[in-house]
Design a protein around this motif. Structure first.
Motif, PDB file in Angstrom:
ATOM      1  N   GLY A   1     -28.609  24.471  -0.808  1.00  0.00           N
ATOM      2  CA  GLY A   1     -27.683  24.057  -1.545  1.00  0.00           C
ATOM      3  C   GLY A   1     -28.560  23.478  -2.675  1.00  0.00           C
TER       4      GLY A   1
ATOM      5  N   PHE B   1     -24.421  29.146   1.112  1.00  0.00           N
ATOM      6  CA  PHE B   1     -25.276  28.100   1.541  1.00  0.00           C
ATOM      7  C   PHE B   1     -24.298  27.960   2.738  1.00  0.00           C
ATOM      8  CE2 PHE B   1     -28.631  30.030  -1.242  1.00  0.00           C
ATOM      9  CZ  PHE B   1     -28.826  30.874  -0.686  1.00  0.00           C
TER      10      PHE B   1
ATOM     11  N   PHE C   1     -36.406  31.891  -2.276  1.00  0.00           N
ATOM     12  CA  PHE C   1     -34.262  32.013  -1.718  1.00  0.00           C
ATOM     13  C   PHE C   1     -33.642  31.476  -2.211  1.00  0.00           C
ATOM     14  CE2 PHE C   1     -36.782  31.852   2.761  1.00  0.00           C
ATOM     15  CZ  PHE C   1     -36.881  33.266   2.215  1.00  0.00           C
TER      16      PHE C   1
ATOM     17  N   ARG D   1     -39.379  27.390   0.543  1.00  0.00           N
ATOM     18  CA  ARG D   1     -38.207  28.484   0.247  1.00  0.00           C
ATOM     19  C   ARG D   1     -37.355  28.387  -0.818  1.00  0.00           C
ATOM     20  NH1 ARG D   1     -35.073  27.134   5.511  1.00  0.00           N
ATOM     21  NH2 ARG D   1     -33.378  26.683   4.267  1.00  0.00           N
TER      22      ARG D   1
ATOM     23  N   ILE E   1     -21.759  25.865  -2.755  1.00  0.00           N
ATOM     24  CA  ILE E   1     -20.814  25.765  -1.423  1.00  0.00           C
ATOM     25  C   ILE E   1     -21.965  25.815  -0.297  1.00  0.00           C
ATOM     26  CG2 ILE E   1     -19.033  26.555  -0.412  1.00  0.00           C
ATOM     27  CD1 ILE E   1     -18.290  25.961  -3.232  1.00  0.00           C
TER      28      ILE E   1
ATOM     29  N   HIS F   1     -14.774  18.278  -0.028  1.00  0.00           N
ATOM     30  CA  HIS F   1     -15.303  19.343   0.915  1.00  0.00           C
ATOM     31  C   HIS F   1     -14.151  20.459   0.710  1.00  0.00           C
ATOM     32  CE1 HIS F   1     -15.826  15.388   4.027  1.00  0.00           C
ATOM     33  NE2 HIS F   1     -16.618  15.804   2.754  1.00  0.00           N
TER      34      HIS F   1
ATOM     35  N   THR G   1     -26.429  33.337   6.381  1.00  0.00           N
ATOM     36  CA  THR G   1     -26.293  34.853   7.230  1.00  0.00           C
ATOM     37  C   THR G   1     -25.614  34.703   8.522  1.00  0.00           C
ATOM     38  OG1 THR G   1     -28.090  33.449   8.136  1.00  0.00           O
ATOM     39  CG2 THR G   1     -28.573  35.328   6.551  1.00  0.00           C
TER      40      THR G   1
ATOM     41  N   ASN H   1     -31.631  38.415   2.508  1.00  0.00           N
ATOM     42  CA  ASN H   1     -33.271  37.842   1.908  1.00  0.00           C
ATOM     43  C   ASN H   1     -33.019  37.502   0.952  1.00  0.00           C
ATOM     44  OD1 ASN H   1     -35.829  37.314   1.908  1.00  0.00           O
ATOM     45  ND2 ASN H   1     -36.830  38.342   3.429  1.00  0.00           N
ATOM     46  N   PHE H   2     -32.959  36.680   0.698  1.00  0.00           N
ATOM     47  CA  PHE H   2     -32.767  36.628  -1.008  1.00  0.00           C
ATOM     48  C   PHE H   2     -34.158  36.568  -1.728  1.00  0.00           C
ATOM     49  CE2 PHE H   2     -28.191  35.201  -1.717  1.00  0.00           C
ATOM     50  CZ  PHE H   2     -27.999  35.956  -1.752  1.00  0.00           C
TER      51      PHE H   2
ATOM     52  N   TYR I   1     -24.380  21.732   0.304  1.00  0.00           N
ATOM     53  CA  TYR I   1     -25.497  21.475  -0.025  1.00  0.00           C
ATOM     54  C   TYR I   1     -26.745  20.534   0.698  1.00  0.00           C
ATOM     55  CZ  TYR I   1     -27.355  18.571  -3.637  1.00  0.00           C
ATOM     56  OH  TYR I   1     -28.168  17.933  -5.089  1.00  0.00           O
TER      57      TYR I   1
ATOM     58  N   ILE J   1     -19.685  21.062  -3.187  1.00  0.00           N
ATOM     59  CA  ILE J   1     -18.148  21.591  -2.447  1.00  0.00           C
ATOM     60  C   ILE J   1     -19.404  21.144  -1.105  1.00  0.00           C
ATOM     61  CG2 ILE J   1     -16.092  22.030  -1.211  1.00  0.00           C
ATOM     62  CD1 ILE J   1     -16.395  21.761  -3.727  1.00  0.00           C
TER      63      ILE J   1
ATOM     64  N   THR K   1     -18.890  19.659   3.109  1.00  0.00           N
ATOM     65  CA  THR K   1     -18.591  19.373   4.533  1.00  0.00           C
ATOM     66  C   THR K   1     -19.267  18.220   5.383  1.00  0.00           C
ATOM     67  OG1 THR K   1     -19.257  20.739   5.637  1.00  0.00           O
ATOM     68  CG2 THR K   1     -16.952  20.794   5.126  1.00  0.00           C
ATOM     69  N   ALA K   2     -20.536  18.118   4.946  1.00  0.00           N
ATOM     70  CA  ALA K   2     -21.215  16.773   5.658  1.00  0.00           C
ATOM     71  C   ALA K   2     -21.013  15.977   5.001  1.00  0.00           C
ATOM     72  CB  ALA K   2     -22.579  17.519   5.882  1.00  0.00           C
TER      73      ALA K   2
HETATM   74  N1  LIG Z   1     -29.944  34.910   1.782  1.00  0.00           N
HETATM   75  C1  LIG Z   1     -31.366  33.950   1.676  1.00  0.00           C
HETATM   76  O1  LIG Z   1     -32.631  34.427   1.274  1.00  0.00           O
HETATM   77  C2  LIG Z   1     -30.943  32.596   2.950  1.00  0.00           C
HETATM   78  C3  LIG Z   1     -32.400  32.218   2.661  1.00  0.00           C
HETATM   79  C4  LIG Z   1     -32.583  31.177   3.672  1.00  0.00           C
HETATM   80  C5  LIG Z   1     -31.547  30.224   4.294  1.00  0.00           C
HETATM   81  N2  LIG Z   1     -30.108  31.201   4.531  1.00  0.00           N
HETATM   82  C6  LIG Z   1     -28.959  31.347   5.477  1.00  0.00           C
HETATM   83  O2  LIG Z   1     -28.177  29.786   4.645  1.00  0.00           O
HETATM   84  C7  LIG Z   1     -26.926  29.628   5.286  1.00  0.00           C
HETATM   85  C8  LIG Z   1     -27.464  27.655   5.561  1.00  0.00           C
HETATM   86  O3  LIG Z   1     -28.579  27.798   5.241  1.00  0.00           O
HETATM   87  P1  LIG Z   1     -29.300  26.226   5.166  1.00  0.00           P
HETATM   88  O4  LIG Z   1     -30.413  25.854   5.189  1.00  0.00           O
HETATM   89  O5  LIG Z   1     -28.900  25.410   3.315  1.00  0.00           O
HETATM   90  O6  LIG Z   1     -28.564  25.292   6.245  1.00  0.00           O
HETATM   91  P2  LIG Z   1     -28.073  23.439   6.509  1.00  0.00           P
HETATM   92  O7  LIG Z   1     -29.099  22.858   5.580  1.00  0.00           O
HETATM   93  O8  LIG Z   1     -27.343  23.692   7.916  1.00  0.00           O
HETATM   94  O9  LIG Z   1     -26.684  23.433   5.093  1.00  0.00           O
HETATM   95  C9  LIG Z   1     -25.037  23.797   5.147  1.00  0.00           C
HETATM   96  C10 LIG Z   1     -24.363  23.095   4.242  1.00  0.00           C
HETATM   97  O10 LIG Z   1     -23.300  23.383   4.212  1.00  0.00           O
HETATM   98  C11 LIG Z   1     -22.066  22.641   5.292  1.00  0.00           C
HETATM   99  N3  LIG Z   1     -21.381  23.374   5.297  1.00  0.00           N
HETATM  100  C12 LIG Z   1     -20.905  23.982   6.543  1.00  0.00           C
HETATM  101  N4  LIG Z   1     -19.122  24.114   6.002  1.00  0.00           N
HETATM  102  C13 LIG Z   1     -18.784  23.839   4.995  1.00  0.00           C
HETATM  103  C14 LIG Z   1     -17.562  24.605   4.654  1.00  0.00           C
HETATM  104  N5  LIG Z   1     -16.940  25.308   4.972  1.00  0.00           N
HETATM  105  N6  LIG Z   1     -17.721  24.477   2.546  1.00  0.00           N
HETATM  106  C15 LIG Z   1     -19.221  23.160   2.443  1.00  0.00           C
HETATM  107  N7  LIG Z   1     -19.654  23.046   3.563  1.00  0.00           N
HETATM  108  C16 LIG Z   1     -19.794  23.147   4.339  1.00  0.00           C
HETATM  109  C17 LIG Z   1     -22.724  21.900   6.171  1.00  0.00           C
HETATM  110  O11 LIG Z   1     -22.112  20.986   6.497  1.00  0.00           O
HETATM  111  P3  LIG Z   1     -22.354  20.483   7.719  1.00  0.00           P
HETATM  112  O12 LIG Z   1     -23.160  19.978   8.280  1.00  0.00           O
HETATM  113  O13 LIG Z   1     -20.969  19.818   8.393  1.00  0.00           O
HETATM  114  O14 LIG Z   1     -21.631  21.776   8.762  1.00  0.00           O
HETATM  115  C18 LIG Z   1     -23.972  22.233   5.458  1.00  0.00           C
HETATM  116  O15 LIG Z   1     -24.496  20.378   4.293  1.00  0.00           O
HETATM  117  C19 LIG Z   1     -27.863  29.941   7.019  1.00  0.00           C
HETATM  118  O16 LIG Z   1     -26.575  30.698   7.358  1.00  0.00           O
HETATM  119  C20 LIG Z   1     -29.181  31.027   6.751  1.00  0.00           C
HETATM  120  O17 LIG Z   1     -29.352  31.711   7.027  1.00  0.00           O
HETATM  121  C21 LIG Z   1     -30.367  32.420   3.893  1.00  0.00           C
END
Ligand SMILES: NC(=O)c1ccc[n+]([C@@H]2O[C@H](COP(=O)([O-])OP(=O)(O)OC[C@H]3O[C@@H](n4cnc5c(N)ncnc54)[C@H](OP(=O)(O)O)[C@@H]3O)[C@@H](O)[C@H]2O)c1
Length: 248
Positions: free
Chosen positions: A13, A56, A219, A216, A7, A40, A81, A106-107, A9, A31, A33-34
């Motif tokens: 993702g 994510f 994670f 990364r 969920i 979506h 997060t 933090n995974f 990408y 899945i 939305t981008a």
């Molecule tokens: N737990 C951990 O260890 C860890 C490690 C790294 C990152 N994170 C966290 O993980 C999150 C994502 O990070 P990322 O770097 O992958 O961000 P990213 O590159 O912005 O990817 C997020 C993706 O999810 C899409 N999206 C948003 N809402 C959605 C929905 N309702 N259904 C499906 N897709 C949706 C976004 O599309 P849109 O562009 O349309 O919004 C975007 O393509 C952040 O909160 C980050 O802090 C956690």
């Protein structure tokens, strides 16, 4: 193979996708939305035979996503997060659906184990006043915050376990460091990967514990391990719960 839906990408993702097979998972749905290349919406059709969803996405999307996933009777790992202020609501949703949730900010398995090592070291050095304690962290120049969230968490552990330290000192100081202050410094430069060091220093010797991120992917690997761990469970777990159980 555990069947996993991604969920979101984006950066994470995609990283999870690239490592899935290595961690005995098969990507059963994406899945996002981008992109118009993927559905979506989270529906029975779009997630197919998925066992566990890994989210994510974005903090504003998490509650809606996990509500749909729980209603479809699937487990969910939340890596996103910034939603923790709504944990009570989340607990209520998962409990109502008799669902399964694992979340973590933090995974990285390595960082979670490092925190445990720092905890054990702090407990030991607490008994030996000859040793002073300090920390510093290094990150690339694009990092938005300083000190890092991890530095704050490591300081919290050190202050809790070492009685002679009562407050963290992160900022510039115009005076000598006080015995009760824990100095934890931050440096931002170039492309340095996230690096956290905790040290114990006496007149006779010095011990340093270092955690250095290489990619990364740590994670993503943690998220996939969490998905496998959660697949045949019910209830609400943190990533630390999983680590604790694996270690026992
Ligand atoms: N737990 C951990 O260890 C860890 C490690 C790294 C990152 N994170 C966290 O993980 C999150 C994502 O990070 P990322 O770097 O992958 O961000 P990213 O590159 O912005 O990817 C997020 C993706 O999810 C899409 N999206 C948003 N809402 C959605 C929905 N309702 N259904 C499906 N897709 C949706 C976004 O599309 P849109 O562009 O349309 O919004 C975007 O393509 C952040 O909160 C980050 O802090 C956690």
């Amino acid at each position: 193979m555990t069947k996993v839906a991604l969920i979101g990408y984006g950066k994470m993702g995609r990283m999870v996708h690239s490592l899935a097979e290595q961690y005995h998972c098969r990507i059963s749905a994406i899945i996002d939305t981008a992109s118009n290349a993927y559905p979506h919406q989270i529906t029975a059709e779009s997630i197919g035979d998925t066992e566990v969803c890994i989210d994510f996405t974005h903090p504003t999307a998490v509650i809606d996503n996990l509500t749909k996933i729980a209603a479809l009777n699937r487990a969910v790992v939340i890596g996103t997060t910034g939603w923790l202020d709504r944990i009570d609501e989340v607990r209520e949703i998962i409990t109502r659906h008799d669902g399964a949730l694992l979340w973590g900010a933090n995974f990285s398995i390595g960082m979670n184990l490092f925190s445990r090592i720092v905890t054990a070291a702090a407990e030991a050095f607490d008994r030996f006043d000859d040793y002073d304690v300090f920390g510093y962290e290094l990150h690339h120049r694009h990092k938005a915050d300083s000190p890092s969230g991890t530095a704050i968490e490591l300081s919290r552990i050190l202050l809790e376990k070492i009685q002679r330290k009562t407050q963290a000192q992160y900022d510039r100081s115009e005076k000598k460091i006080q015995p009760e202050e824990l100095h934890f410094a931050s440096i931002r430069a170039g492309s340095i990967p996230g690096t956290h060091t905790v040290g114990f220093d006496s007149e006779a010797d010095s011990i340093e514990l270092i955690h250095r991120v290489r990619s990364r992917s740590c994670f993503a690997a943690g998220a996939l391990q969490a998905a496998r761990w959660l697949a045949d469970r019910k209830g609400i777990y943190s990533f630390q719960d999983m680590i604790k159980e694996i270690l026992c």
